[in-house]
Scaffold this motif. Structure first.
Motif, PDB file in Angstrom:
ATOM      1  N   GLY A  39     -93.769 -24.150 -46.561  1.00  0.00           N
ATOM      2  CA  GLY A  39     -92.839 -24.370 -45.457  1.00  0.00           C
ATOM      3  C   GLY A  39     -93.554 -24.785 -44.187  1.00  0.00           C
ATOM      4  O   GLY A  39     -94.564 -25.486 -44.215  1.00  0.00           O
ATOM      5  N   ASP A  40     -93.029 -24.312 -43.038  1.00  0.00           N
ATOM      6  CA  ASP A  40     -93.630 -24.723 -41.772  1.00  0.00           C
ATOM      7  C   ASP A  40     -94.859 -23.901 -41.409  1.00  0.00           C
ATOM      8  O   ASP A  40     -95.412 -24.074 -40.324  1.00  0.00           O
ATOM      9  N   ALA A  41     -95.322 -23.024 -42.314  1.00  0.00           N
ATOM     10  CA  ALA A  41     -96.590 -22.331 -42.077  1.00  0.00           C
ATOM     11  C   ALA A  41     -97.759 -23.290 -42.200  1.00  0.00           C
ATOM     12  O   ALA A  41     -98.858 -22.993 -41.723  1.00  0.00           O
ATOM     13  N   PHE A  42     -97.543 -24.434 -42.858  1.00  0.00           N
ATOM     14  CA  PHE A  42     -98.563 -25.478 -42.962  1.00  0.00           C
ATOM     15  C   PHE A  42     -97.991 -26.745 -42.344  1.00  0.00           C
ATOM     16  O   PHE A  42     -97.003 -27.296 -42.820  1.00  0.00           O
ATOM     17  N   GLN A  43     -98.617 -27.207 -41.262  1.00  0.00           N
ATOM     18  CA  GLN A  43     -98.204 -28.440 -40.609  1.00  0.00           C
ATOM     19  C   GLN A  43     -99.436 -29.316 -40.416  1.00  0.00           C
ATOM     20  O   GLN A  43    -100.560 -28.813 -40.349  1.00  0.00           O
ATOM     21  N   TYR A  44     -99.223 -30.617 -40.347  1.00  0.00           N
ATOM     22  CA  TYR A  44    -100.384 -31.507 -40.324  1.00  0.00           C
ATOM     23  C   TYR A  44    -100.140 -32.749 -39.486  1.00  0.00           C
ATOM     24  O   TYR A  44     -99.006 -33.146 -39.216  1.00  0.00           O
ATOM     25  N   VAL A  45    -101.250 -33.333 -39.056  1.00  0.00           N
ATOM     26  CA  VAL A  45    -101.274 -34.630 -38.394  1.00  0.00           C
ATOM     27  C   VAL A  45    -101.978 -35.591 -39.341  1.00  0.00           C
ATOM     28  O   VAL A  45    -103.086 -35.292 -39.802  1.00  0.00           O
ATOM     29  N   ALA A  46    -101.356 -36.721 -39.650  1.00  0.00           N
ATOM     30  CA  ALA A  46    -101.945 -37.681 -40.590  1.00  0.00           C
ATOM     31  C   ALA A  46    -102.067 -39.036 -39.911  1.00  0.00           C
ATOM     32  O   ALA A  46    -101.432 -40.014 -40.304  1.00  0.00           O
ATOM     33  N   GLN A  47    -102.863 -39.082 -38.876  1.00  0.00           N
ATOM     34  CA  GLN A  47    -103.099 -40.333 -38.166  1.00  0.00           C
ATOM     35  C   GLN A  47    -104.413 -40.205 -37.389  1.00  0.00           C
ATOM     36  O   GLN A  47    -104.968 -39.102 -37.283  1.00  0.00           O
ATOM     37  N   SER A  48    -104.887 -41.317 -36.876  1.00  0.00           N
ATOM     38  CA  SER A  48    -106.124 -41.299 -36.109  1.00  0.00           C
ATOM     39  C   SER A  48    -106.012 -40.316 -34.949  1.00  0.00           C
ATOM     40  O   SER A  48    -105.038 -40.342 -34.186  1.00  0.00           O
ATOM     41  N   THR A  49    -106.996 -39.432 -34.824  1.00  0.00           N
ATOM     42  CA  THR A  49    -106.984 -38.388 -33.801  1.00  0.00           C
ATOM     43  C   THR A  49    -108.378 -38.281 -33.206  1.00  0.00           C
ATOM     44  O   THR A  49    -109.352 -38.146 -33.938  1.00  0.00           O
ATOM     45  N   VAL A  50    -108.481 -38.312 -31.894  1.00  0.00           N
ATOM     46  CA  VAL A  50    -109.779 -38.243 -31.217  1.00  0.00           C
ATOM     47  C   VAL A  50    -109.781 -37.050 -30.268  1.00  0.00           C
ATOM     48  O   VAL A  50    -108.937 -36.950 -29.369  1.00  0.00           O
ATOM     49  N   ILE A  51    -110.722 -36.134 -30.489  1.00  0.00           N
ATOM     50  CA  ILE A  51    -110.819 -34.984 -29.587  1.00  0.00           C
ATOM     51  C   ILE A  51    -112.070 -35.042 -28.717  1.00  0.00           C
ATOM     52  O   ILE A  51    -112.286 -34.159 -27.890  1.00  0.00           O
ATOM     53  N   GLY A  52    -112.909 -36.069 -28.927  1.00  0.00           N
ATOM     54  CA  GLY A  52    -113.979 -36.260 -27.975  1.00  0.00           C
ATOM     55  C   GLY A  52    -115.354 -36.393 -28.581  1.00  0.00           C
ATOM     56  O   GLY A  52    -115.582 -35.910 -29.680  1.00  0.00           O
ATOM     57  N   PRO A  53    -116.206 -36.992 -27.735  1.00  0.00           N
ATOM     58  CA  PRO A  53    -115.821 -37.719 -26.509  1.00  0.00           C
ATOM     59  C   PRO A  53    -115.412 -39.166 -26.812  1.00  0.00           C
ATOM     60  O   PRO A  53    -116.016 -39.760 -27.702  1.00  0.00           O
ATOM     61  N   PRO A  54    -114.396 -39.748 -26.127  1.00  0.00           N
ATOM     62  CA  PRO A  54    -113.538 -39.108 -25.126  1.00  0.00           C
ATOM     63  C   PRO A  54    -112.474 -38.226 -25.782  1.00  0.00           C
ATOM     64  O   PRO A  54    -112.190 -38.380 -26.975  1.00  0.00           O
ATOM     65  N   ALA A  55    -111.897 -37.325 -25.033  1.00  0.00           N
ATOM     66  CA  ALA A  55    -110.965 -36.337 -25.568  1.00  0.00           C
ATOM     67  C   ALA A  55    -109.525 -36.823 -25.441  1.00  0.00           C
ATOM     68  O   ALA A  55    -108.668 -36.138 -24.882  1.00  0.00           O
ATOM     69  N   GLY A  56    -109.252 -37.998 -25.987  1.00  0.00           N
ATOM     70  CA  GLY A  56    -107.937 -38.605 -25.802  1.00  0.00           C
ATOM     71  C   GLY A  56    -106.785 -37.800 -26.357  1.00  0.00           C
ATOM     72  O   GLY A  56    -105.698 -37.770 -25.764  1.00  0.00           O
ATOM     73  N   ASP A  57    -106.988 -37.153 -27.510  1.00  0.00           N
ATOM     74  CA  ASP A  57    -105.889 -36.420 -28.141  1.00  0.00           C
ATOM     75  C   ASP A  57    -106.088 -34.899 -28.091  1.00  0.00           C
ATOM     76  O   ASP A  57    -105.342 -34.164 -28.726  1.00  0.00           O
ATOM     77  N   LEU A  58    -107.083 -34.458 -27.338  1.00  0.00           N
ATOM     78  CA  LEU A  58    -107.407 -33.030 -27.342  1.00  0.00           C
ATOM     79  C   LEU A  58    -106.254 -32.181 -26.825  1.00  0.00           C
ATOM     80  O   LEU A  58    -105.875 -31.180 -27.453  1.00  0.00           O
ATOM     81  N   SER A  59    -105.677 -32.571 -25.716  1.00  0.00           N
ATOM     82  CA  SER A  59    -104.576 -31.779 -25.147  1.00  0.00           C
ATOM     83  C   SER A  59    -103.370 -31.748 -26.080  1.00  0.00           C
ATOM     84  O   SER A  59    -102.683 -30.729 -26.198  1.00  0.00           O
ATOM     85  N   ALA A  60    -103.119 -32.883 -26.755  1.00  0.00           N
ATOM     86  CA  ALA A  60    -101.983 -32.931 -27.683  1.00  0.00           C
ATOM     87  C   ALA A  60    -102.203 -32.001 -28.865  1.00  0.00           C
ATOM     88  O   ALA A  60    -101.278 -31.315 -29.312  1.00  0.00           O
ATOM     89  N   VAL A  61    -103.443 -31.968 -29.400  1.00  0.00           N
ATOM     90  CA  VAL A  61    -103.744 -31.065 -30.509  1.00  0.00           C
ATOM     91  C   VAL A  61    -103.560 -29.613 -30.076  1.00  0.00           C
ATOM     92  O   VAL A  61    -102.963 -28.802 -30.793  1.00  0.00           O
ATOM     93  N   ILE A  62    -104.054 -29.271 -28.893  1.00  0.00           N
ATOM     94  CA  ILE A  62    -103.919 -27.899 -28.394  1.00  0.00           C
ATOM     95  C   ILE A  62    -102.452 -27.538 -28.208  1.00  0.00           C
ATOM     96  O   ILE A  62    -102.006 -26.450 -28.592  1.00  0.00           O
ATOM     97  N   ALA A  63    -101.682 -28.458 -27.638  1.00  0.00           N
ATOM     98  CA  ALA A  63    -100.251 -28.186 -27.423  1.00  0.00           C
ATOM     99  C   ALA A  63     -99.529 -27.970 -28.749  1.00  0.00           C
ATOM    100  O   ALA A  63     -98.700 -27.067 -28.876  1.00  0.00           O
TER     101      ALA A  63
END
Length: 382
Positions: free
Chosen positions: A126-150
């Motif tokens: 169920g929703d205990a497992f969720q995922y992102v399946a696209q290009s993700t950059v946390i740094g450097p530079p940290a373009g998607d870092l805040s989105a991952v944390i949120a």
């Protein structure tokens, strides 16, 4: 409602009631700015170490899972993470039900197939497992870092997986301590703001003797696990190279089971793999004895003639055929696997053959059922 009445009376008449909340535990130690000076007494009052997977994965820590390409590290880490979402561990280690965020930045095209294969084999997380399946950059530079944390905070993630370092690194050079240090700083921010365990999957060098790039990640990790592909029929191994507060050197064997996904739009077969634990310690594979070969042939024959689809349940493969253990035992008895006079002696021979076949990765046994792991290689003697 009489707004001129006493407010307490109005609220009580409306059904409100007073609740008393326990105050949060006082912070221990003497403060010096943001730092706190602790004593032995504070250490005695500290809570015990908690685990998500006993003796291996703990909340708020960083683990590094590395190995050469095609060694199965991503399949293994996905199986571990998905199992934690169900509260299912591996290698006899107890697990806490977790909420998992998996960042599949490498191989995202086939990730859905891998995930559905695990769902069919283990059950729906169920929703205990969720995922992102696209290009993700946390740094450097940290373009998607805040989105991952949120996203992690929003879903209350207990464990976050970055697959892989290379695909989430960004424009920096992972061979420089400065840029790898920036990546580690991003990971530390994720841990600090979410409280989750962060697991990163990383490639090894061409020589295979260490993880790729600067050693800054190695120095920061609380747990380092090297994944090696099995050869000559042996299981693959995840070996604990270093553990901050646990035992080093543990060998965690596993195999990749091929799962048939049917045909694609061009009528070509589609497959993926599911990582499965292997019982027992890693040993050199021994040649099968004649009695063990006979037991394997007996199993292949009984599955061919009387096999049924395995029941649906946790850790039971989908669309696999098997028989109940008693049927296999009876077939071996009919084929005179052992010529011993006493039943207990014949049963001992059968049990030894069954164990040898499990250790060799030829058969699997669970919930009273038994099936072939490599059916195409088992010879059937009618």
């Amino acid at each position: 409602m009489d707004y001129g009445a006493d407010p307490d009376t109005v609220f009580r008449n409306a059904g409100a009631h007073e609740e008393h909340f326990a105050p949060p535990p006082p912070r221990r130690g003497k403060p010096y700015g943001r730092l706190r000076l602790l004593t032995i007494a504070d250490a005695e009052a500290a809570p015990p170490r908690r685990y998500l997977l006993k003796g291996l994965i703990a909340p708020g820590e960083l683990s590094l899972w590395w190995g050469p390409p095609k060694c199965g590290k991503s399949f293994l880490k996905l199986r571990l993470a998905y199992g934690l979402a169900l509260g299912v561990g591996m290698w006899g280690r107890k697990a806490k039900p977790c909420r998992v965020l998996y960042v599949a930045a490498e191989g995202e095209g086939g990730f859905a197939a891998r995930l559905l294969a695990l769902r069919d084999a283990m059950g729906n997380a169920g929703d205990a497992f969720q995922y992102v399946a696209q290009s993700t950059v946390i740094g450097p530079p940290a373009g998607d870092l805040s989105a991952v944390i949120a996203a992690a905070i929003d879903m209350r993630a207990d464990i976050i997986v970055f697959d892989t370092v290379a695909r989430t690194f960004g424009d920096g050079d992972e061979n420089t301590a400065q840029d790898m240090g920036g990546y580690v700083a991003s990971v530390d921010r994720v841990r600090a703001e979410t409280g989750a365990h962060v697991a990163v999957i990383h490639h090894g060098t061409k020589q295979g003797d260490t993880s790729r790039g600067s050693g800054a990640m190695v120095g920061a990790a609380d747990l380092i696990v090297k994944v090696s592909k099995g050869v000559d029929g042996e299981p693959s191994v995840a070996k604990v190279e270093a553990a901050k507060d646990d035992t080093d050197g543990a060998e965690l064997p596993f195999r990749l089971r091929v799962v048939d996904l049917g045909l694609d739009d061009d009528d070509d077969p589609r497959t993926t793999c599911v990582a499965e634990e292997v019982d027992g310690r890693i040993q050199r594979r021994k040649p099968l004895t004649e009695s063990t070969k006979q037991a394997l042939a007996a199993l292949a024959n009984i599955i061919l003639t009387e096999g049924k689809p395995l029941p649906v349940g946790p850790l039971m493969p989908l669309n696999a055929m098997g028989v109940e253990e008693g049927q296999w035992r009876a077939e071996c008895e009919a084929r005179r696997l052992s010529l011993a006079e006493k039943e207990k002696d014949r049963d001992r021979v059968f049990r030894r053959a069954a164990k040898d076949l499990r250790d060799a990765g030829e058969v699997a046994m669970r919930e009273g059922w038994v099936w072939l792991l490599r059916p195409g290689q088992a010879q059937v003697n009618a």
